[in-house]
Design an enzyme around this catalytic site. Sequence first.
Site, PDB file in Angstrom:
ATOM      1  CB  CYS A   1      49.823  34.684  53.851  1.00 13.46           C
ATOM      2  SG  CYS A   1      50.889  33.338  53.361  1.00 13.46           S
TER       3      CYS A   1
ATOM      4  CE1 TYR B   1      41.035  42.208  46.918  1.00 11.96           C
ATOM      5  CE2 TYR B   1      38.954  41.100  47.402  1.00 11.96           C
ATOM      6  CZ  TYR B   1      40.345  41.077  47.301  1.00 11.96           C
ATOM      7  OH  TYR B   1      41.034  39.920  47.590  1.00 11.96           O
TER       8      TYR B   1
ATOM      9  NE  ARG C   1      39.783  31.348  50.525  1.00  7.98           N
ATOM     10  CZ  ARG C   1      39.918  32.653  50.732  1.00  7.98           C
ATOM     11  NH1 ARG C   1      40.328  33.452  49.773  1.00  7.98           N
ATOM     12  NH2 ARG C   1      39.636  33.176  51.904  1.00  7.98           N
TER      13      ARG C   1
ATOM     14  NE  ARG D   1      32.816  40.937  53.279  1.00  4.80           N
ATOM     15  CZ  ARG D   1      34.098  40.620  53.250  1.00  4.80           C
ATOM     16  NH1 ARG D   1      34.860  41.051  52.282  1.00  4.80           N
ATOM     17  NH2 ARG D   1      34.633  39.860  54.189  1.00  4.80           N
TER      18      ARG D   1
ATOM     19  CG  HIS E   1      39.421  33.863  58.235  1.00  2.76           C
ATOM     20  ND1 HIS E   1      40.727  33.413  58.237  1.00  2.76           N
ATOM     21  CD2 HIS E   1      39.287  34.575  57.083  1.00  2.76           C
ATOM     22  CE1 HIS E   1      41.332  33.842  57.134  1.00  2.76           C
ATOM     23  NE2 HIS E   1      40.494  34.537  56.428  1.00  2.76           N
TER      24      HIS E   1
ATOM     25  CG  ASP F   1      43.736  37.352  55.979  1.00  2.67           C
ATOM     26  OD1 ASP F   1      43.824  36.759  54.890  1.00  2.67           O
ATOM     27  OD2 ASP F   1      42.858  38.197  56.205  1.00  2.67           O
TER      28      ASP F   1
ATOM     29  CG  ASN G   1      38.007  43.256  51.012  1.00  8.18           C
ATOM     30  OD1 ASN G   1      37.934  44.193  50.221  1.00  8.18           O
ATOM     31  ND2 ASN G   1      37.952  41.990  50.625  1.00  8.18           N
TER      32      ASN G   1
HETATM   33  C1  0GY Z   1      40.751  36.609  53.568  1.00 15.83           C
HETATM   34  C2  0GY Z   1      39.556  37.416  53.715  1.00 15.83           C
HETATM   35  C3  0GY Z   1      38.920  38.155  52.765  1.00 15.83           C
HETATM   36  C4  0GY Z   1      39.199  38.150  51.381  1.00 15.83           C
HETATM   37  C5  0GY Z   1      39.581  37.123  50.642  1.00 15.83           C
HETATM   38  O1  0GY Z   1      40.133  36.105  48.667  1.00 15.83           O
HETATM   39  C6  0GY Z   1      39.736  37.141  49.178  1.00 15.83           C
HETATM   40  O2  0GY Z   1      39.488  38.164  48.561  1.00 15.83           O
HETATM   41  O3  0GY Z   1      39.811  35.966  51.197  1.00 15.83           O
HETATM   42  C7  0GY Z   1      37.830  39.040  53.202  1.00 15.83           C
HETATM   43  O4  0GY Z   1      37.560  40.051  52.539  1.00 15.83           O
HETATM   44  O5  0GY Z   1      37.197  38.745  54.246  1.00 15.83           O
HETATM   45  O6  0GY Z   1      40.798  35.467  54.000  1.00 15.83           O
HETATM   46  O7  0GY Z   1      41.735  37.046  53.026  1.00 15.83           O
END
Ligand code: 0GY
Length: 311
Positions: free
Chosen positions: A32, A49, A124, A130, A185, A261, A266
């Site tokens: 999360c 974003y 990470r 993107r 994921h 999550d 997004n």
């Molecule tokens: C997620 C998925 C996304 C984004 C991020 O760190 C992030 O911006 O992980 C995504 O846009 O697929 O795991 O939160």
Amino acid sequence: MEFTKTPGWLDWYAGPSKPAFQLPPGSVDAHCHVFGPGAEFPFAPERKYTPCDAGKQQLFALRDHLGFARNVIVQATCHGADNRAMVDACLASAGKARGVATVKRSVSDDELQALHAAGVRGVRFNFVKRLVDFTPKDELLEIAGRIAKLGWHVVIYFEAVDLPELWDFFTAVHDDLATTIVVDHLGRPDVGLPVDGPQFELFVRFMREHPNVWSKVSCPERLSVTGPPALNGERNAYRDVIPFAKRIVETFPDRVLWGTDWPHPNLKKHMPDDGLLVDFIPHIATTAESQRKLLVDNPMRLYWPEEWKGS
Ligand code: 0GY
């Protein structure tokens, strides 16, 4: 500082339902995020974003509402390598949250120690085009070598279409590292393709041939093509993702994690009810033993090993 959300950005689901599935005691939401709030923890200039605010109090309220005992808060790309919002949330959690940070090669040993003291246990690296620009291999290996000494692990996020291109890179990283590597994921498969087709077989092979690799079996709402349930009280949502997640849970029961999550960055078409997401779990982990491993044993071994006595 005032931030304006990216056009079309969906806020997290207010008033999530109570799950029908009762989580095992001590369950961990192992993926999360917190976003800001931007006025207190500004979003990074290099972000791709701008999210809504989603702070620690709201995350902790969701944890309690759904029945989780703990959170693993993963640094989101909108905060770049500025880990302050995530660290603040970990420190405020009274030991109920651990963190996964983003760091650059310029990070000092003192900064790493401070992150460790706050509860960070992983870094990470994002390979989703993107979201960020890739970290070069030498930088990743250098950082990974330094954090391994703290007992941390590496989290990687990529999309299945990119795995063939990234295979050699990840294999070299795996072979050079003593740490666990956690994939976000399910490696983002295209669930419109067969679960035993070449794309997902490659991911299964990746896990089989690399015993240090774990997977989060999270984000059905992100992967699903068929989408949420109809508005008729049906709680079995995102069914097209079930065979993929179930296969990984059944094949690698000791190397899987699950997370909401929240607050779901997004998502442009549909924002999930987090209560329904919890009800997805018994469809992919169908026995009490596999549920306990997924939700308690595995995340405790990875994030709270000093407290983990085994079940
Ligand atoms: C997620 C998925 C996304 C984004 C991020 O760190 C992030 O911006 O992980 C995504 O846009 O697929 O795991 O939160």
